[in-house]
Design an enzyme around this catalytic site. Structure first.
Site, short mmCIF file in Angstrom:
data_model
loop_
_atom_site.label_atom_id
_atom_site.label_comp_id
_atom_site.label_asym_id
_atom_site.label_seq_id
_atom_site.Cartn_x
_atom_site.Cartn_y
_atom_site.Cartn_z
N TYR A 70 8.55 -35.79 23.63
CA TYR A 70 8.45 -35.10 22.35
C TYR A 70 10.36 -35.58 22.21
O TYR A 70 10.39 -35.41 20.80
CB TYR A 70 8.52 -33.61 23.37
CG TYR A 70 8.66 -32.86 22.68
CD1 TYR A 70 7.69 -32.63 21.35
CD2 TYR A 70 9.89 -31.48 22.29
CE1 TYR A 70 7.95 -31.47 20.79
CE2 TYR A 70 10.34 -30.59 21.16
CZ TYR A 70 9.31 -30.59 20.81
OH TYR A 70 8.81 -29.35 20.16
N SER A 77 13.05 -30.15 15.92
CA SER A 77 13.48 -29.25 16.85
C SER A 77 15.28 -29.48 17.37
O SER A 77 15.26 -30.92 16.90
CB SER A 77 12.36 -29.83 18.21
OG SER A 77 12.86 -29.11 19.39
P1 NDP Z 1 2.41 -23.55 18.32
O1 NDP Z 1 2.06 -24.45 18.82
O2 NDP Z 1 2.52 -22.56 17.62
O3 NDP Z 1 2.02 -24.10 16.65
C1 NDP Z 1 1.37 -25.51 16.62
C2 NDP Z 1 0.75 -25.36 15.25
O4 NDP Z 1 0.35 -27.03 15.13
C3 NDP Z 1 -0.59 -25.14 15.77
O5 NDP Z 1 -1.02 -24.18 14.45
C4 NDP Z 1 -1.85 -26.26 15.56
O6 NDP Z 1 -2.91 -25.75 15.18
C5 NDP Z 1 -1.04 -27.65 15.16
N1 NDP Z 1 -1.27 -28.55 15.34
C6 NDP Z 1 -1.20 -28.92 16.37
N2 NDP Z 1 -1.68 -30.24 17.06
C7 NDP Z 1 -3.13 -30.32 15.59
C8 NDP Z 1 -3.18 -31.77 14.87
N3 NDP Z 1 -3.39 -32.82 15.76
N4 NDP Z 1 -3.80 -31.23 13.66
C9 NDP Z 1 -3.53 -30.14 12.89
N5 NDP Z 1 -2.57 -29.11 13.66
C10 NDP Z 1 -1.91 -28.95 14.79
O7 NDP Z 1 3.99 -23.83 18.11
P2 NDP Z 1 4.86 -23.78 16.95
O8 NDP Z 1 4.88 -22.59 15.59
O9 NDP Z 1 5.83 -23.26 17.92
O10 NDP Z 1 5.19 -25.48 16.72
C11 NDP Z 1 4.94 -25.54 15.49
C12 NDP Z 1 6.76 -26.56 15.30
O11 NDP Z 1 7.55 -26.13 15.49
C13 NDP Z 1 5.49 -27.33 15.98
O12 NDP Z 1 6.31 -28.92 15.42
C14 NDP Z 1 7.33 -27.50 17.46
O13 NDP Z 1 7.78 -29.28 17.97
C15 NDP Z 1 8.15 -27.29 16.26
N6 NDP Z 1 9.21 -26.48 17.24
C16 NDP Z 1 8.80 -25.36 18.60
C17 NDP Z 1 9.59 -24.28 19.26
C18 NDP Z 1 9.34 -23.66 19.82
O14 NDP Z 1 9.75 -23.37 20.70
N7 NDP Z 1 8.07 -22.71 19.60
C19 NDP Z 1 11.18 -25.51 19.25
C20 NDP Z 1 11.17 -26.32 17.97
C21 NDP Z 1 10.44 -26.83 17.95
P3 NDP Z 1 -3.89 -26.33 15.94
O15 NDP Z 1 -4.16 -26.31 17.56
O16 NDP Z 1 -5.58 -24.77 15.76
O17 NDP Z 1 -4.37 -27.36 15.12
#
Ligand code: NDP
Length: 240
Positions: free
Chosen positions: A146, A133
């Protein structure tokens, strides 16, 4: 199947889902991992396996990857993407939220790395995409733990990049700013959420996860001797 297997953690929404669609369109077989199985299955992607896996469960990740590899061949690309953002006032936040972020965003990332790294090294081929990020490059208010977890992702990525470079395995870091996904849905601190949303409105909103997916596919499709080490992407008006 002429294109190699791509494994995506956190494939049920946001950046993971968008990247799954982009790689599927490019003809790759996929292993999609997350807890919300129905969301992944509803994407209805051909040549894909969807597995309900919590990234905190190291054995379950490994088993799912071995299963997919027996069907589609070795993993050539891992998008190590699953993550959560429990942003909050650090003085008031429950340590349980610290634990959750540390377990998913740091240990979970190592758990996904472990089953693919050795094979890539042996085959002298592969690409590991680490989802950090912009908060892994600098700190922001209410992002304390975070940021800590994303600085961890940066540090581990730099270290494994050096370790794997002699084997022609690439390690790419993605550092997004504000992307329109579900990532803030579980923030429990109302003040933090209000500030985040106000800032988002001020800069004209976040950008689509599809742009991040396109960047990841572009970096992967470069020849194996070309390494885009890091891609930092923000909305144009996100100045910090
Ligand atoms: P979402 O919340 O849409 O996606 C997060 C994903 O991570 C989901 O598919 C969720 O699936 C999965 N996840 C969370 N916890 C678990 C777990 N314990 N086991 C398996 N899967 C898990 O958010 P984003 O797409 O934004 O996030 C994706 C990545 O991008 C993250 O690492 C986030 O920190 C990073 N990011 C996002 C930014 C933003 O502004 N959106 C900016 C910078 C970085 P499920 O709940 O079904 O398990």
């Amino acid at each position: 199947m002429d294109k190699p297997l791509v494994v995506i953690t956190g494939a049920s929404s946001g950046i993971g889902e968008a990247t799954a669609r982009a790689f599927a369109k490019a003809g790759h077989p996929l292993l999609l991992l997350a807890r919300r199985l129905a969301r992944m299955e509803a994407m209805d992607i051909p040549n894909s396996l969807c597995r309900k896996v919590d990234v905190r469960d190291r054995d379950a990740i490994e088993a799912a990857i071995r299963d997919a590899e027996s069907q589609y061949g070795p993993t050539d690309c891992l998008l190590n993407n699953a993550g959560i953002a429990r942003l909050a006032d650090i003085g008031a936040q429950s340590p349980n939220e610290w634990d959750e972020m540390i377990d998913i965003n740091t240990k979970g990332v190592m758990n996904a790395l472990h089953p693919v790294m050795g094979g890539m090294k042996d085959r002298r081929h592969g690409t590991i995409v680490m989802m950090s990020s912009i908060a892994g490059r600098k700190v922001y208010p209410d992002h304390t733990v975070y940021c800590g977890t994303k600085y961890f992702v940066h540090a581990v990525s730099e270290s494994i990049r050096g370790y794997l470079a002699p084997y022609d395995v690439r390690v790419i870091v993605i550092s997004p700013g504000i992307i329109e996904t579900e990532v803030l849905d579980h923030v429990t601190d109302p003040n933090t959420l209000k500030n985040y949303k106000d800032n988002k409105v001020r800069i004209g909103g976040g950008i689509s996860a599809d742009h991040v997916a396109d960047m990841i596919l572009f970096a992967y499709q470069m020849p194996q001797n070309v390494l885009i080490q890091e891609m930092c992407v923000t909305p144009t008006r996100q100045e910090h």
